[in-house]
Motif scaffolding. Structure first.
Motif, PDB file in Angstrom:
ATOM      1  N   UNK A 117       0.477  -1.415  -0.224  1.00  0.00           N
ATOM      2  CA  UNK A 117       0.102   0.003   0.081  1.00  0.00           C
ATOM      3  C   UNK A 117       0.603   0.907   0.736  1.00  0.00           C
ATOM      4  N   UNK A 118       1.894   1.373   0.858  1.00  0.00           N
ATOM      5  CA  UNK A 118       3.007   1.898   0.723  1.00  0.00           C
ATOM      6  C   UNK A 118       3.582   2.667  -0.580  1.00  0.00           C
ATOM      7  N   UNK A 119       3.518   2.084  -1.737  1.00  0.00           N
ATOM      8  CA  UNK A 119       4.239   1.380  -2.934  1.00  0.00           C
ATOM      9  C   UNK A 119       3.920   1.834  -4.522  1.00  0.00           C
ATOM     10  N   UNK A 155      -4.918   2.833   4.704  1.00  0.00           N
ATOM     11  CA  UNK A 155      -5.169   3.198   4.052  1.00  0.00           C
ATOM     12  C   UNK A 155      -6.047   3.933   4.998  1.00  0.00           C
ATOM     13  N   UNK A 156      -6.868   4.609   6.490  1.00  0.00           N
ATOM     14  CA  UNK A 156      -6.930   5.602   6.478  1.00  0.00           C
ATOM     15  C   UNK A 156      -6.891   6.847   5.419  1.00  0.00           C
ATOM     16  N   UNK A 157      -5.487   7.049   4.932  1.00  0.00           N
ATOM     17  CA  UNK A 157      -5.168   8.119   4.052  1.00  0.00           C
ATOM     18  C   UNK A 157      -5.459   8.412   2.830  1.00  0.00           C
ATOM     19  N   UNK A 158      -6.014   6.833   2.010  1.00  0.00           N
ATOM     20  CA  UNK A 158      -6.909   6.740   1.025  1.00  0.00           C
ATOM     21  C   UNK A 158      -8.253   7.031   1.141  1.00  0.00           C
ATOM     22  N   UNK A 159      -8.586   7.404   2.020  1.00  0.00           N
ATOM     23  CA  UNK A 159      -9.969   7.967   2.033  1.00  0.00           C
ATOM     24  C   UNK A 159     -11.548   6.896   1.487  1.00  0.00           C
TER      25      UNK A 159
END
Length: 288
Positions: free
Chosen positions: A229-231, A260-264
């Motif tokens: 998810x980071x890459x 995941x939270x950052x992806x909204x």
């Protein structure tokens, strides 16, 4: 004289203590020993079982009774209607992973061409199937099959060649996307089936035969998912899709992951909708 029916009955009895599908396992193994289909087995129950075929069947039964998966005994496993060669070098393809193929097809609708990456390709079942299924729908698909294991890549290459997808795929030895120079982003689609078993979990004995490095992941089974998810999002084209299989019982933990939270609202949890949360595919869509 031992009939086919007697051999089948004895095989089922031998496997009953250690397999929840003893009858099915016995039928599959006996059909391989005799070189006929399972349907033909049932039509030949009164026929004599040739001695050399009976011995082959008994050898396979001993391996299965010891916990070895049927797929490794046969050296193959069906996935999305195709037979893939498998060995202890790679994980055995699971039916749950077919959801990734279905979602990849859905995400590619209306496109003339698709570039994709398969992270942790293993047997190549996802990369090969996506390439062939998209081609069958008139989509020009080119993929990169990635694995950290050279042994797994060997199996994936062999399956791609055997099933007619070799020209649509290239192969990269890499820990996820770390070998950045080997990739040519952006990609329309990235799929991944990373290790997701919690090292503290109690395992079925069959899993002891599968490659440990492809099974276990720290952080309750989410370390590799979080690394992807980071890459991966920065490798996606606008409107591209990332699909990651994350196993069972992890939805609540996923929802708390900072990545995941950052992806909204770009994320979606697919798969088993029952309260048991038997399996999940995480879908992330890039900004169009």
């Amino acid at each position: 004289m031992v009939t086919v029916g007697e051999a089948l009955q004895a095989g089922e009895a031998e496997l009953a203590a250690g397999s929840s599908s003893a009858r099915l396992d016995a039928e599959i193994l006996l059909s391989r020993a005799l070189g006929v289909s399972r349907t033909q087995i049932l039509a030949r129950l009164r026929d004599e079982c040739p001695r050399e075929r009976l011995e082959m069947f008994r050898q396979m039964l001993r391996r299965r009774a010891g916990g070895e998966p049927v797929a490794y005994i046969l050296g193959e496993r069906e996935f999305f209607g195709r037979s893939f060669s498998v060995s202890p070098k790679v994980l055995i393809p699971r039916p749950e992973s077919e959801l990734i193929v279905e979602e990849a097809i859905r995400a590619s609708q209306g496109k003339l061409s698709v570039s994709f990456v398969d992270l942790g390709t293993g047997s190549g079942c996802l990369a090969v199937t996506i390439a062939l299924e998209l081609a069958a729908r008139g989509v020009a698909a080119q993929g990169v099959a990635v694995d950290i294991s050279p042994n797994a890549l060997e199996v994936a290459r062999s399956n791609a060649a055997a099933l007619g997808a070799a020209e649509q795929l290239s192969f990269v030895e890499s820990s996820w996307l770390s070998q950045r120079a080997a990739f040519r982003p952006p990609y329309d689609l990235i799929v991944a089936n990373p290790p997701y078993v919690d090292p503290a979990a109690e395992l079925q004995r069959e899993l002891a035969f599968e490659p440990i490095g492809a099974l276990f992941s720290s952080e309750c089974g989410l370390h590799d998912t979080r690394a992807i998810l980071k890459e991966a999002p920065e490798f996606l084209a606008p409107g591209g899709v990332l699909l990651i299989e994350v196993g069972a019982g992890k939805r609540e933990q996923l929802r708390r992951c900072p990545e995941l939270v950052s992806l909204g609202n770009r994320i979606e949890l697919l798969g088993d909708s029952s309260p048991h949360d038997r399996f999940t595919v995480l879908k992330v869509k890039a900004v169009a």
